[in-house]
Design an enzyme around this catalytic site. Structure first.
Site, mmCIF file in Angstrom:
data_model
loop_
_atom_site.group_PDB
_atom_site.id
_atom_site.type_symbol
_atom_site.label_atom_id
_atom_site.label_comp_id
_atom_site.label_asym_id
_atom_site.label_seq_id
_atom_site.Cartn_x
_atom_site.Cartn_y
_atom_site.Cartn_z
ATOM 1 N N HIS A 200 0.683 -1.532 -0.367
ATOM 2 C CA HIS A 200 0.413 -0.185 0.173
ATOM 3 C C HIS A 200 1.012 1.395 0.088
ATOM 4 O O HIS A 200 0.645 2.395 -0.559
ATOM 5 C CB HIS A 200 -1.111 -0.351 0.768
ATOM 6 C CG HIS A 200 -1.821 -0.913 0.971
ATOM 7 N ND1 HIS A 200 -3.126 -0.929 2.009
ATOM 8 C CD2 HIS A 200 -2.778 -1.531 0.478
ATOM 9 C CE1 HIS A 200 -3.905 -2.094 1.752
ATOM 10 N NE2 HIS A 200 -3.786 -2.209 0.779
ATOM 11 N N ARG A 302 -9.731 -0.866 -12.329
ATOM 12 C CA ARG A 302 -10.204 -2.012 -10.865
ATOM 13 C C ARG A 302 -11.696 -1.327 -10.726
ATOM 14 O O ARG A 302 -11.619 -0.987 -9.621
ATOM 15 C CB ARG A 302 -9.085 -1.846 -10.054
ATOM 16 C CG ARG A 302 -7.323 -1.797 -10.387
ATOM 17 C CD ARG A 302 -7.070 -1.716 -8.945
ATOM 18 N NE ARG A 302 -5.340 -1.935 -9.263
ATOM 19 C CZ ARG A 302 -4.829 -0.382 -9.964
ATOM 20 N NH1 ARG A 302 -4.870 0.311 -9.445
ATOM 21 N NH2 ARG A 302 -2.891 -1.390 -9.705
ATOM 22 N N ARG A 339 -11.501 -4.946 -15.553
ATOM 23 C CA ARG A 339 -11.649 -5.798 -15.205
ATOM 24 C C ARG A 339 -12.862 -6.260 -14.473
ATOM 25 O O ARG A 339 -12.821 -5.648 -13.882
ATOM 26 C CB ARG A 339 -10.236 -5.775 -13.593
ATOM 27 C CG ARG A 339 -10.184 -7.059 -13.544
ATOM 28 C CD ARG A 339 -8.385 -7.295 -12.674
ATOM 29 N NE ARG A 339 -8.757 -6.670 -11.510
ATOM 30 C CZ ARG A 339 -7.734 -6.145 -10.888
ATOM 31 N NH1 ARG A 339 -6.100 -6.693 -10.958
ATOM 32 N NH2 ARG A 339 -8.045 -4.977 -9.692
ATOM 33 N N GLU A 427 -2.117 -13.752 -14.878
ATOM 34 C CA GLU A 427 -1.058 -13.114 -12.947
ATOM 35 C C GLU A 427 -0.633 -13.907 -12.920
ATOM 36 O O GLU A 427 0.540 -15.211 -11.792
ATOM 37 C CB GLU A 427 -1.666 -13.056 -12.297
ATOM 38 C CG GLU A 427 -3.057 -11.012 -13.014
ATOM 39 C CD GLU A 427 -3.875 -11.080 -11.887
ATOM 40 O OE1 GLU A 427 -4.083 -10.388 -11.252
ATOM 41 O OE2 GLU A 427 -4.772 -12.147 -12.209
ATOM 42 N N ASN A 450 2.116 -7.760 -10.403
ATOM 43 C CA ASN A 450 2.509 -7.777 -9.204
ATOM 44 C C ASN A 450 1.354 -8.337 -8.434
ATOM 45 O O ASN A 450 2.797 -9.684 -7.631
ATOM 46 C CB ASN A 450 1.470 -7.216 -8.238
ATOM 47 C CG ASN A 450 1.387 -5.079 -8.966
ATOM 48 O OD1 ASN A 450 1.828 -4.869 -9.238
ATOM 49 N ND2 ASN A 450 0.448 -4.301 -8.668
ATOM 50 N N ASP A 451 0.895 -10.033 -8.714
ATOM 51 C CA ASP A 451 0.565 -11.320 -8.480
ATOM 52 C C ASP A 451 1.156 -12.077 -9.239
ATOM 53 O O ASP A 451 1.747 -13.165 -8.617
ATOM 54 C CB ASP A 451 -0.910 -11.244 -8.787
ATOM 55 C CG ASP A 451 -1.796 -10.770 -7.514
ATOM 56 O OD1 ASP A 451 -1.383 -11.403 -6.449
ATOM 57 O OD2 ASP A 451 -3.019 -11.025 -7.650
ATOM 58 N N ARG A 461 4.315 -10.931 -0.708
ATOM 59 C CA ARG A 461 4.718 -9.227 -1.366
ATOM 60 C C ARG A 461 5.089 -8.687 -0.384
ATOM 61 O O ARG A 461 5.865 -7.503 -0.557
ATOM 62 C CB ARG A 461 4.069 -8.615 -2.244
ATOM 63 C CG ARG A 461 2.878 -8.506 -1.665
ATOM 64 C CD ARG A 461 1.846 -8.077 -2.949
ATOM 65 N NE ARG A 461 0.783 -7.401 -2.605
ATOM 66 C CZ ARG A 461 0.013 -6.526 -3.489
ATOM 67 N NH1 ARG A 461 0.060 -6.223 -4.157
ATOM 68 N NH2 ARG A 461 -1.384 -5.862 -2.700
ATOM 69 N N CYS A 498 0.416 -3.959 -16.711
ATOM 70 C CA CYS A 498 -0.855 -3.344 -16.298
ATOM 71 C C CYS A 498 -0.420 -3.548 -14.641
ATOM 72 O O CYS A 498 -1.079 -2.748 -13.598
ATOM 73 C CB CYS A 498 -2.301 -3.109 -16.326
ATOM 74 S SG CYS A 498 -2.764 -4.995 -15.486
#
Length: 566
Positions: A200, A302, A339, A427, A450-451, A461, A498
């Protein structure tokens, strides 16, 4: 290297190294975040002197309401990811399971402060053991604990103090409530001891454009007021730098940033190879703001972030209204990639997420929610179709957490039946390895780095000790990106990125060299990425890709690409 009073006093500057998150150079005195409540205040409070357990829980409810309302007010002043994570924190503060644990402890004879702390510790342990994205909520819970206890004992809520001069904020970790309201004029940089490139703190720092380094071991040992020089591109924090030299580097960094800010698009390399630069958005407000940037559309809307504080599933009409606010901000010539709900794990949506999963990061999240509840997906797709018709905006739709070709084919059939363009997120490693076959049934792929990084490297992570593994520059991750991009080239279909990797100007060049056709990122990152691409040729990008793919580790990859392109 760990900082200490002795080492800081040496003439040779001490350099702490962490994971670079937001590029830029900044300097200023260290400003530690105050997270603990005065022990004297807690001692004075004692057991609270409540008449009974009911009175104690009434005081708890009042404190929780004050904390949740504080989060909500901050959310109203924020936009995009910052607003969404603050609303999620407000919901977490009001969590019935947490209240039940506190009540159980009070009934067992614990004082109210001890009961709150024990309940939070219980849930922190659960979330930490779950790993994955759920572990990130541990920081949020501890932040809520500190704020609730502060209200109970009559102390101000802990958090970021107001500095007397521009300063570098340092902390073990930062909760969304700490980062979301920061003033970039007073907080010149962020440095944390924990956290990774997709935490975050990192996401909000990118939104604010504040130089940021995470996972810097030893930063919490630095005394308040110590002069720091932070390099957000190299991931270095220098203690004891000469102020005059530091100021020269800051001025040079600002000049470079101002030059980047003059870039006005469209995205392309210096020899004219087009690269679509797109933006990530969370709601209508963030879409309207992002639409003013030199972007060619939205690469990631999102949708789950619109419903984090919604208890019941909205109707098709109500959902369409939410989606139309985003689609309408872009209009003709700038497509929007929507998404479908990526609910679950660290983004619980009350009307969709399954309760009490043992490992939600690897559980029923994203597309998998539709397996047991197909109506959820059908109604969302109906709403997206309705919003697209009302606004006239070209609408693409992609599903998250797709693991098999059969899943992709079923999803594509539903999307095409509504006249929309189907794609899937890459992902899960299986999706990358099967990218050629995925593109036989869908029209585009979008890589969520990220994933993908977390799953490829089998590393949480949020685990600071594993931050080197959750770095998107990891060669194994880039190999899967290259495989996916090559599949797109052979099929003649677009492949985008993305995830947060797209916001890194150096890595963006390497991604383009691998064959990625679009990059979607936070609005604040667009000009820096666009300007960097405009300075290099497509051949330079290919060379950067080869250097990154051939590197032994992320540090070597960054250094090799920097040497090639600078």
């Amino acid at each position: 290297m760990t900082a200490s009073a002795e080492s800081v006093s040496r003439e040779t500057p001490v350099v702490l190294r962490g994971t670079p998150v937001v590029p830029g150079v900044a300097a200023g005195p260290a400003l530690p975040v105050r997270s603990e409540i005065s022990p004297e205040a807690i001692s004075r409070f004692g057991d609270g002197g409540f008449a009974d357990a009911q009175a104690a829980m009434s005081a708890y409810d009042d404190a929780v309401a004050a904390v949740a309302d504080s989060f909500a007010r901050k959310a109203d002043r924020a936009t995009g990811p910052a607003a969404q994570v603050l609303r999620a924190s407000a919901g977490l503060a009001r969590d019935k399971g947490l209240r039940s644990a506190v009540a159980t402890n009070v009934d067992a004879g614990q004082g109210l402060v001890a009961a709150v702390r024990a309940a939070v510790e219980q849930f922190v342990t659960i979330f930490t053991n779950m790993g994955g994205l759920m572990a990130e909520r541990a920081t949020d819970l501890q932040d809520i604990e500190h704020r609730v206890v502060a209200h109970l004992v009559g102390e101000p809520e802990p958090g970021v103090p107001t500095p007397a001069e521009p300063s570098v904020l340092i902390a073990a970790d930062l909760a969304p409530s700490d980062t979301a309201g920061l003033d970039p004029e007073l907080i010149t940089a962020l440095v944390t001891e924990r956290g990774g490139a997709t935490s975050h703190t990192a996401i909000i720092a990118r939104q604010l454009g504040i130089p940021c380094v995470v996972g810097a071991a030893g930063i919490t040992a630095v005394a308040a007021g110590t002069f720091l020089l932070v390099d957000g591109e190299a991931g270095e924090v220098e203690l004891g730098a000469q102020p005059a030299r530091a100021q020269q580097r800051v001025v040079a960094s600002r000049a470079a940033y101002e030059a980047l800010a003059g870039w006005s698009g469209p995205g392309a390399t210096s020899d004219g190879v087009p690269v679509k630069l797109l933006v990530n958005v969370a709601d209508g407000t963030s879409a309207v703001q992002a639409a003013g940037e030199p972007v060619q559309g939205v690469g990631l809307f999102r949708t789950e972030l619109c419903f984090l504080d919604v208890a019941d599933e909205p109707s098709v009409e109500a959902q369409a209204e939410v989606y139309a606010a985003v689609l309408g901000a872009f209009g003709e010539g700038r497509p929007v990639v929507v998404r479908t709900l990526d609910a679950g794990s660290d983004k619980p949506v009350a009307f969709a997420t399954l309760p009490n999963e043992e490992n939600p990061a690897l559980g029923v999240r994203g597309l998998r929610l539709s397996f047991g509840n197909p109506g959820l997906m059908d109604r969302q797709l109906d709403a997206i179709e309705l919003a697209g018709r009302r606004t006239g905006t070209e609408t693409w739709v992609m599903a998250p957490m797709v693991a098999t070709v059969a899943e992709a084919a079923d999803f594509a059939e539903k999307v095409r039946a509504r006249g929309l363009k189907p794609g899937v997120m890459v992902e899960i490693p299986s999706a990358a390895l099967l990218a050629h076959r995925m593109l036989e049934v869908v029209d585009f792929l979008s890589i969520g780095t990220n994933d993908l990084t977390q799953y490829v490297m089998a590393a949480d992570r949020m685990a600071t000790d594993l931050a080197h593994l959750t770095d998107p520059w990891q060669p194994a991750v880039l190999q899967l990106v290259a495989i996916t991009a090559e599949a797109g080239r052979q099929a003649g279909k677009p492949v985008g990125v993305c995830g947060e990797a797209a916001a890194d100007p150096l890595l963006a060049c390497a991604l383009v060299g691998m064959g990625v056709t679009s990059l979607s990122m936070a609005a604040r990152a667009v000009r820096a990425v666009g300007a960097q691409l405009a300075r290099v040729s497509s051949a330079d990008c290919v060379a950067a890709a080869e250097a990154a793919l051939g590197a032994g580790d992320p540090l070597a990859g960054r250094a090799a690409v920097r040497a090639l392109l600078h």
